[in-house]
Design a protein around this motif. Structure first.
Motif, PDB file in Angstrom:
ATOM      1  N   ILE A  37      -9.469  -8.310   6.123  1.00  0.00           N
ATOM      2  CA  ILE A  37      -8.206  -7.699   5.708  1.00  0.00           C
ATOM      3  C   ILE A  37      -7.799  -6.673   6.762  1.00  0.00           C
ATOM      4  CG2 ILE A  37      -7.055  -6.271   3.977  1.00  0.00           C
ATOM      5  CD1 ILE A  37      -7.593  -9.015   2.955  1.00  0.00           C
ATOM      6  N   ALA A  38      -6.542  -6.726   7.192  1.00  0.00           N
ATOM      7  CA  ALA A  38      -6.060  -5.770   8.191  1.00  0.00           C
ATOM      8  C   ALA A  38      -6.065  -4.359   7.617  1.00  0.00           C
ATOM      9  CB  ALA A  38      -4.649  -6.150   8.630  1.00  0.00           C
ATOM     10  N   GLY A  39      -6.270  -3.376   8.477  1.00  0.00           N
ATOM     11  CA  GLY A  39      -6.264  -1.991   8.031  1.00  0.00           C
ATOM     12  C   GLY A  39      -4.921  -1.605   7.434  1.00  0.00           C
ATOM     13  N   ASN A  40      -4.946  -0.808   6.385  1.00  0.00           N
ATOM     14  CA  ASN A  40      -3.694  -0.429   5.729  1.00  0.00           C
ATOM     15  C   ASN A  40      -3.709   1.027   5.291  1.00  0.00           C
ATOM     16  OD1 ASN A  40      -5.529  -0.646   3.663  1.00  0.00           O
ATOM     17  ND2 ASN A  40      -4.596  -2.454   2.725  1.00  0.00           N
ATOM     18  N   ASP A  41      -4.279   1.883   6.113  1.00  0.00           N
ATOM     19  CA  ASP A  41      -4.220   3.320   5.862  1.00  0.00           C
ATOM     20  C   ASP A  41      -2.764   3.752   6.011  1.00  0.00           C
ATOM     21  OD1 ASP A  41      -4.405   6.082   5.865  1.00  0.00           O
ATOM     22  OD2 ASP A  41      -6.351   6.082   6.876  1.00  0.00           O
ATOM     23  N   ILE A  42      -2.202   4.384   4.991  1.00  0.00           N
ATOM     24  CA  ILE A  42      -0.772   4.706   5.025  1.00  0.00           C
ATOM     25  C   ILE A  42      -0.498   6.043   5.711  1.00  0.00           C
ATOM     26  CG2 ILE A  42      -0.329   3.336   2.965  1.00  0.00           C
ATOM     27  CD1 ILE A  42      -0.156   5.873   1.345  1.00  0.00           C
ATOM     28  N   ALA A  64       0.827  -1.207   0.000  1.00  0.00           N
ATOM     29  CA  ALA A  64       0.000   0.000   0.000  1.00  0.00           C
ATOM     30  C   ALA A  64       0.862   1.259   0.000  1.00  0.00           C
ATOM     31  CB  ALA A  64      -0.938  -0.001   1.199  1.00  0.00           C
ATOM     32  N   ALA A  65       1.871   1.291   0.871  1.00  0.00           N
ATOM     33  CA  ALA A  65       2.743   2.466   0.957  1.00  0.00           C
ATOM     34  C   ALA A  65       3.536   2.653  -0.331  1.00  0.00           C
ATOM     35  CB  ALA A  65       3.689   2.329   2.143  1.00  0.00           C
ATOM     36  N   PHE A  66       3.995   1.555  -0.919  1.00  0.00           N
ATOM     37  CA  PHE A  66       4.754   1.656  -2.165  1.00  0.00           C
ATOM     38  C   PHE A  66       3.859   2.115  -3.310  1.00  0.00           C
ATOM     39  CE2 PHE A  66       6.354  -0.271  -6.132  1.00  0.00           C
ATOM     40  CZ  PHE A  66       7.620   0.313  -6.178  1.00  0.00           C
ATOM     41  N   ALA A  90     -11.175   6.350  -3.165  1.00  0.00           N
ATOM     42  CA  ALA A  90     -12.152   5.562  -2.403  1.00  0.00           C
ATOM     43  C   ALA A  90     -11.537   4.461  -1.555  1.00  0.00           C
ATOM     44  CB  ALA A  90     -13.192   4.964  -3.356  1.00  0.00           C
ATOM     45  N   ASP A  91     -10.344   3.957  -1.895  1.00  0.00           N
ATOM     46  CA  ASP A  91      -9.798   2.878  -1.059  1.00  0.00           C
ATOM     47  C   ASP A  91      -8.993   3.440   0.105  1.00  0.00           C
ATOM     48  OD1 ASP A  91      -7.042   3.236  -1.797  1.00  0.00           O
ATOM     49  OD2 ASP A  91      -7.361   2.076  -3.608  1.00  0.00           O
ATOM     50  N   THR A  92      -8.617   2.564   1.036  1.00  0.00           N
ATOM     51  CA  THR A  92      -8.021   3.028   2.293  1.00  0.00           C
ATOM     52  C   THR A  92      -6.630   3.620   2.134  1.00  0.00           C
ATOM     53  OG1 THR A  92      -7.316   0.745   2.714  1.00  0.00           O
ATOM     54  CG2 THR A  92      -9.345   1.486   3.780  1.00  0.00           C
ATOM     55  N   ALA A  93      -5.916   3.274   1.071  1.00  0.00           N
ATOM     56  CA  ALA A  93      -4.588   3.855   0.868  1.00  0.00           C
ATOM     57  C   ALA A  93      -4.691   5.289   0.380  1.00  0.00           C
ATOM     58  CB  ALA A  93      -3.784   3.013  -0.122  1.00  0.00           C
ATOM     59  N   GLY A  94      -5.726   5.583  -0.406  1.00  0.00           N
ATOM     60  CA  GLY A  94      -5.910   6.928  -0.914  1.00  0.00           C
ATOM     61  C   GLY A  94      -4.880   7.307  -1.962  1.00  0.00           C
ATOM     62  N   VAL A  95      -4.828   8.582  -2.297  1.00  0.00           N
ATOM     63  CA  VAL A  95      -3.882   9.082  -3.297  1.00  0.00           C
ATOM     64  C   VAL A  95      -3.273  10.395  -2.814  1.00  0.00           C
ATOM     65  CG1 VAL A  95      -5.134   8.013  -5.212  1.00  0.00           C
ATOM     66  CG2 VAL A  95      -5.654  10.370  -4.576  1.00  0.00           C
ATOM     67  N   MET A  96      -2.027  10.621  -3.204  1.00  0.00           N
ATOM     68  CA  MET A  96      -1.383  11.912  -2.932  1.00  0.00           C
ATOM     69  C   MET A  96      -1.799  12.864  -4.053  1.00  0.00           C
ATOM     70  SD  MET A  96       2.444  10.860  -1.609  1.00  0.00           S
ATOM     71  CE  MET A  96       2.916  10.150  -3.204  1.00  0.00           C
ATOM     72  N   LEU A  97      -2.980  13.406  -3.929  1.00  0.00           N
ATOM     73  CA  LEU A  97      -3.615  14.148  -5.009  1.00  0.00           C
ATOM     74  C   LEU A  97      -2.752  15.301  -5.518  1.00  0.00           C
ATOM     75  CD1 LEU A  97      -6.387  13.890  -6.424  1.00  0.00           C
ATOM     76  CD2 LEU A  97      -7.214  15.702  -4.918  1.00  0.00           C
ATOM     77  N   PHE A  98      -2.117  16.014  -4.604  1.00  0.00           N
ATOM     78  CA  PHE A  98      -1.375  17.215  -4.989  1.00  0.00           C
ATOM     79  C   PHE A  98       0.140  17.056  -4.847  1.00  0.00           C
ATOM     80  CE2 PHE A  98      -5.551  18.935  -3.508  1.00  0.00           C
ATOM     81  CZ  PHE A  98      -6.017  19.274  -4.768  1.00  0.00           C
TER      82      PHE A  98
END
Length: 304
Positions: free
Chosen positions: A230-235, A48-50, A99-107
């Motif tokens: 699935i374990a939480g994976n918010d980065i 997720a982080a990668f 929408a997913d828990t990892a999200g995006v670095m929008l800016f």
């Protein structure tokens, strides 16, 4: 990440862009964020982080990444339709992946804070098959079904032969004409190629859903933030206030950068580009094939 919604969204987008952008450009733009990175994501220690963070390949899911590709395409091909199509397709993919828990670095790079609504879990850590099973055991699968329904209800005309003939080909006659001449495909085959993305998305959605239910046998848990197994994976560990502040600052800096880029070189680059002249647009593949060969080579060659 989405497993089929990106394919369905393309037709909904096409309904609104008409002849202003290339459908093929939209398709390629929608694939850009994961085109060169997905294989490496599943092999990463922290998938997720990668995939969505930095260091990693999270920059591919930023708005600026799409801008860079669109500018490069405009500079090389001078086609406004392709530059706009790639940009729209890429941005649609990025916004969906919020929408997913990892999200995006929008800016990114102005803000490295991932933006997410945590609708379903990012499960790349489970590998390709585990990721698919988790997605179709969560609201992710519902999201795909939602976009399929939206497309079939509100954008069904984009799938018709008449729309393809009167809108899609005239918006991008050079590329469709090249495909026709190079591979000797009749217009009906080109239509199937155009519609094929929809059938691919439906087949992908159905196949992976059946895999999740009858092979992987994962529990179907379409709840917000699921599936629960699935374990939480918010980065990001930031609170929502901190996320809003960092994202807001990043957004302001991004807009300022875009404005400066437009003033310095973007406007000139856009003015040097071309749109397909309305005079050479026509129905279907005849928009390009009925022109004399000398004119065919120069379609869109002059800036407007």
């Amino acid at each position: 990440m989405s497993w089929a919604a990106h394919e369905f969204e393309n037709y909904f987008i096409q309904k609104h862009i008409g002849t202003k952008a290339s459908f093929l450009g939209v398709v390629i733009g929608a694939q850009l964020p994961d085109m060169f990175t997905k294989a490496f994501v599943y092999a990463a220690d922290d998938a997720a982080a990668f995939h969505r963070g930095w260091p990693g390949v999270g920059f591919s899911h930023s708005l600026l990444f799409g801008v860079v590709f669109a500018v490069a395409i405009l500079g090389i091909t001078k086609s406004r339709a392709w530059a706009l199509g790639v940009l729209i397709g890429h941005w649609a993919h990025v916004l969906t992946d919020v929408a997913d828990t990892a999200g995006v670095m929008l800016f990114f790079p102005f803000s490295m804070e991932p933006l997410t609504i945590s609708m379903w879990k990012h499960a790349a850590v489970e590998g390709r098959y585990g990721d698919a099973a988790a997605y179709y055991s969560s609201l992710g699968g519902v999201w795909d079904l939602f976009w399929l329904a939206v497309t079939l209800i509100f954008a069904w005309r984009t799938l018709t032969a008449s729309y393809f003939r009167d809108v899609v080909i005239p918006a991008d006659p050079r590329v469709w004409g090249w495909i026709h001449r190079t591979f000797r495909l009749p217009e009906r085959a080109l239509l199937l190629l155009y519609q094929g993305l929809m059938f691919y998305g439906i087949g992908r959605m159905v196949a992976w859903f059946l895999y999740a239910r009858f092979d992987a046998k994962t529990p179907f848990q379409p709840s917000w933030g699921g599936p629960e197994y699935i374990a939480g994976n918010d980065i990001s560990d930031s609170g929502w206030v901190e996320v809003l502040i960092r994202t807001g600052i990043g957004g302001v800096l991004f807009v300022a950068f875009m404005w400066a880029g437009w003033r310095l070189f973007g406007r000139r680059l856009w003015q040097r580009g071309y749109d397909v002249p309305a005079a050479v647009r026509g129905p279907g593949i005849h928009a390009i094939l009925e022109l004399p060969s000398s004119k065919r080579r120069t379609v869109g060659a002059e800036p407007v």
